[in-house]
Design a protein around this motif. Structure first.
Motif, short mmCIF file in Angstrom:
data_model
loop_
_atom_site.label_atom_id
_atom_site.label_comp_id
_atom_site.label_asym_id
_atom_site.label_seq_id
_atom_site.Cartn_x
_atom_site.Cartn_y
_atom_site.Cartn_z
N ARG A 124 31.64 -1.75 16.91
CA ARG A 124 30.74 -2.96 16.85
C ARG A 124 29.61 -2.49 16.55
NH1 ARG A 124 33.59 -2.48 21.58
NH2 ARG A 124 31.76 -2.25 22.69
N ASP A 125 29.46 -2.78 15.20
CA ASP A 125 28.12 -2.11 14.77
C ASP A 125 27.06 -3.55 14.38
OD1 ASP A 125 29.32 -3.49 12.66
OD2 ASP A 125 28.86 -1.76 11.29
N THR A 126 27.35 -4.73 14.46
CA THR A 126 26.59 -5.70 14.19
C THR A 126 26.38 -6.98 15.26
OG1 THR A 126 28.32 -6.89 13.27
CG2 THR A 126 27.06 -5.63 11.52
N THR A 127 27.07 -6.86 16.35
CA THR A 127 26.84 -7.78 17.37
C THR A 127 25.87 -7.37 18.39
OG1 THR A 127 28.50 -6.92 18.80
CG2 THR A 127 29.36 -8.35 17.27
N SER A 128 25.58 -8.25 19.19
CA SER A 128 24.68 -7.98 20.34
C SER A 128 25.27 -7.06 21.40
CB SER A 128 24.33 -9.38 21.17
OG SER A 128 25.10 -9.82 21.60
N ASN A 129 26.57 -6.77 21.50
CA ASN A 129 27.35 -6.12 22.35
C ASN A 129 27.92 -4.91 21.44
OD1 ASN A 129 28.70 -5.07 24.32
ND2 ASN A 129 30.61 -6.16 24.33
N LYS A 130 26.81 -4.02 20.83
CA LYS A 130 27.32 -2.79 20.06
C LYS A 130 27.92 -1.90 20.93
CE LYS A 130 23.22 -3.51 16.89
NZ LYS A 130 21.90 -3.04 16.57
N THR B 195 22.08 1.22 15.09
CA THR B 195 22.81 0.17 13.96
C THR B 195 23.32 1.05 12.89
OG1 THR B 195 21.31 -1.62 14.48
CG2 THR B 195 22.44 -1.84 12.61
N GLN C 83 17.67 4.55 17.45
CA GLN C 83 18.22 3.56 16.61
C GLN C 83 19.56 3.73 16.33
OE1 GLN C 83 17.25 0.95 14.98
NE2 GLN C 83 18.64 0.74 13.20
#
Length: 111
Positions: free
Chosen positions: A73-79, A26, A24
């Motif tokens: 980058r914590d919320t995009t599809s490219n974390k 996120t 995990q």
């Protein structure tokens, strides 16, 4: 998350085995983003280097890399985490939980 929030990283050295498990990310990235803001948009750290590009295994630490985190980058599809490798960076010795997350640096000889 504890390493980021509380500095509870155990001391690490070259040759130690670390786990490269997927997991995990996120909540960890969100906490790292908050710390980046606390540090004025950049955070210098030392990252352990392993000799593989595959997850879900354990590997020995081959080296440490001085790295300046400048983006999370914590919320995009490219974390992910972005930044720059710091050339000629040096760490002072640090006890477990210290500023450099337990990184041990040998003393330098000076003339």
């Amino acid at each position: 998350r504890d390493y980021i929030n509380y500095g509870t990283c155990p001391p690490l050295k070259v040759g130690d085995i670390i786990s490269l498990q997927n997991g995990q990310d996120t909540s960890v990235l969100q906490d790292l983003q908050a710390k980046l803001v606390e540090h004025g948009g950049q955070w210098d750290t030392f990252l352990p280097v392993v000799n593989t590009d595959t997850f879900n295994q354990s590997q020995p630490i081959a080296a440490f890399l001085p790295f300046r985190i400048t983006e999370v980058r914590d919320t995009t599809s490219n974390k992910g985490v972005g930044g720059n490798v710091l050339g000629l960076a040096e760490s002072a010795s640090s006890e477990p939980g210290g500023q450099n997350c337990g990184l041990l640096a040998p003393p330098k000889a000076v003339n």
